[in-house]
Design an enzyme around this catalytic site. Structure first.
Site, PDB file in Angstrom:
ATOM      1  N   GLU A  51       0.542 -22.957 -16.047  1.00  0.00           N
ATOM      2  CA  GLU A  51       0.956 -22.761 -14.655  1.00  0.00           C
ATOM      3  C   GLU A  51       0.276 -21.507 -14.111  1.00  0.00           C
ATOM      4  OE1 GLU A  51       5.193 -22.890 -13.909  1.00  0.00           O
ATOM      5  OE2 GLU A  51       5.028 -21.432 -12.274  1.00  0.00           O
TER       6      GLU A  51
ATOM      7  N   GLU B 298       4.021 -16.110  -5.176  1.00  0.00           N
ATOM      8  CA  GLU B 298       5.449 -16.413  -5.139  1.00  0.00           C
ATOM      9  C   GLU B 298       6.149 -15.325  -4.331  1.00  0.00           C
ATOM     10  OE1 GLU B 298       7.459 -18.629  -8.672  1.00  0.00           O
ATOM     11  OE2 GLU B 298       6.118 -17.119  -9.532  1.00  0.00           O
TER      12      GLU B 298
END
Length: 296
Positions: free
Chosen positions: A170, A175
């Site tokens: 990932e 974020e």
């Protein structure tokens, strides 16, 4: 006689994989890791100062139309709690809009205030996947009005259906959690390093004072040697993760194809750490474009 013997040896040599007439050798890697194909064919060195100068645009979505391109994106249709104990239902309709040159992903609260399906949002996966390149997403986070939002611009290994997470790898390009306004985060996850056991590789909170008010470029320089994360300009590297000297698929799954994910989550293990303020909805993340540049 000598010439015949030499010719015979050449024939025998061609019959065995372990024999070669070349002095070249494959790069040394961990015993349980197949050599990274790009290491043996790459003419340019990713560590060269001018490596990314000639990167050419190979794919993009500029969101210039009036709807999400079905050629470029798939929508998840998932119930609340599907991942990370998030509260939203991901649905294919009702939470996205393309207008005025941007994609809007909006997290909403249901008017009936029921707990089941109280929030809805969208999670979009790119149909195309990529291996190496300069990945850049220009976006603006939702207006800051309170806690509970968790928007993300990220990538997952395309082999997730066969190997699962975190083995697929990932790459979190950006974020954001709204209980930490004016900050962004970049992270890398693998079997060896992931948040479930507290060993993820992360930039930590990076200050970005206008993340909710202005568009910013969130970028990744991804090569066979490293992942470098930048903000606004390729020279503004904020976080680097280099391939370990001795690596395997547990520590470096980043030699496979990855696809993009754009989503706005509500609550969850991280986004909901400081609770969810129900007065902040609807909340919209805008995306100006997604672009992929690659070096020949």
């Amino acid at each position: 006689m000598t010439k015949k013997l030499h010719f015979t040896l050449l024939i025998l040599c061609s019959l065995f994989l372990g024999c070669t007439t070349s002095d070249s050798q494959e790069p040394a890697v961990a015993e349980d890791q197949d050599p990274d194909p790009i290491d043996t064919s790459e003419v340019k060195d990713p560590d060269d100062a001018d490596y990314w100068d000639d990167a050419a645009l190979v794919w993009s979505d500029e969101f210039d139309g009036t709807s999400v391109s079905a050629d470029n994106w798939l929508f998840e249709n998932r119930p609340s709690g599907w991942v990370n104990n998030e509260l939203q239902n991901y649905q294919p309709e009702g939470n996205t809009e393309v207008s005025d040159g941007t994609l809007k992903i909006t997290a909403k609260q249901n008017s009936d205030n029921t707990i089941e399906g109280a929030f809805t949002s969208a999670r979009m996966n790119s149909k195309e996947s990529f291996k190496y390149g300069r990945m850049e997403i220009r976006a603006k986070m939702p207006e800051h009005r309170g806690n509970g939002l968790w928007p993300a611009l990220w990538m997952l290994g395309s082999n997730i259906e066969t190997v699962g997470w975190p083995a697929c790898g990932e790459i979190d390009i950006m974020e954001y959690v709204s209980y930490k306004p004016n900050k962004t985060h970049a992270s890398v996850h693998s079997t060896a390093n992931n948040h479930t056991n507290g060993t993820e590789i992360t930039s930590g909170a990076l200050d970005l004072e206008t993340i909710e008010e202005e568009f910013h470029n969130f970028g990744l320089l991804w090569s066979s040697k490293y992942l470098k994360f930048y903000i606004d300009d390729v020279d503004n590297i904020q976080f680097t993760f280099r391939r370990p000297a001795t690596y395997n698929t547990d520590s470096w799954p980043f030699q496979n194809n990855f696809y993009f994910i754009l989503n706005v989550a509500v609550g969850g293990d991280w986004g909901g750490l400081e609770g969810v303020d129900t007065s902040i909805f609807p909340a919209t993340m805008e995306v100006d474009y997604v672009r992929v540049y690659q070096v020949d």
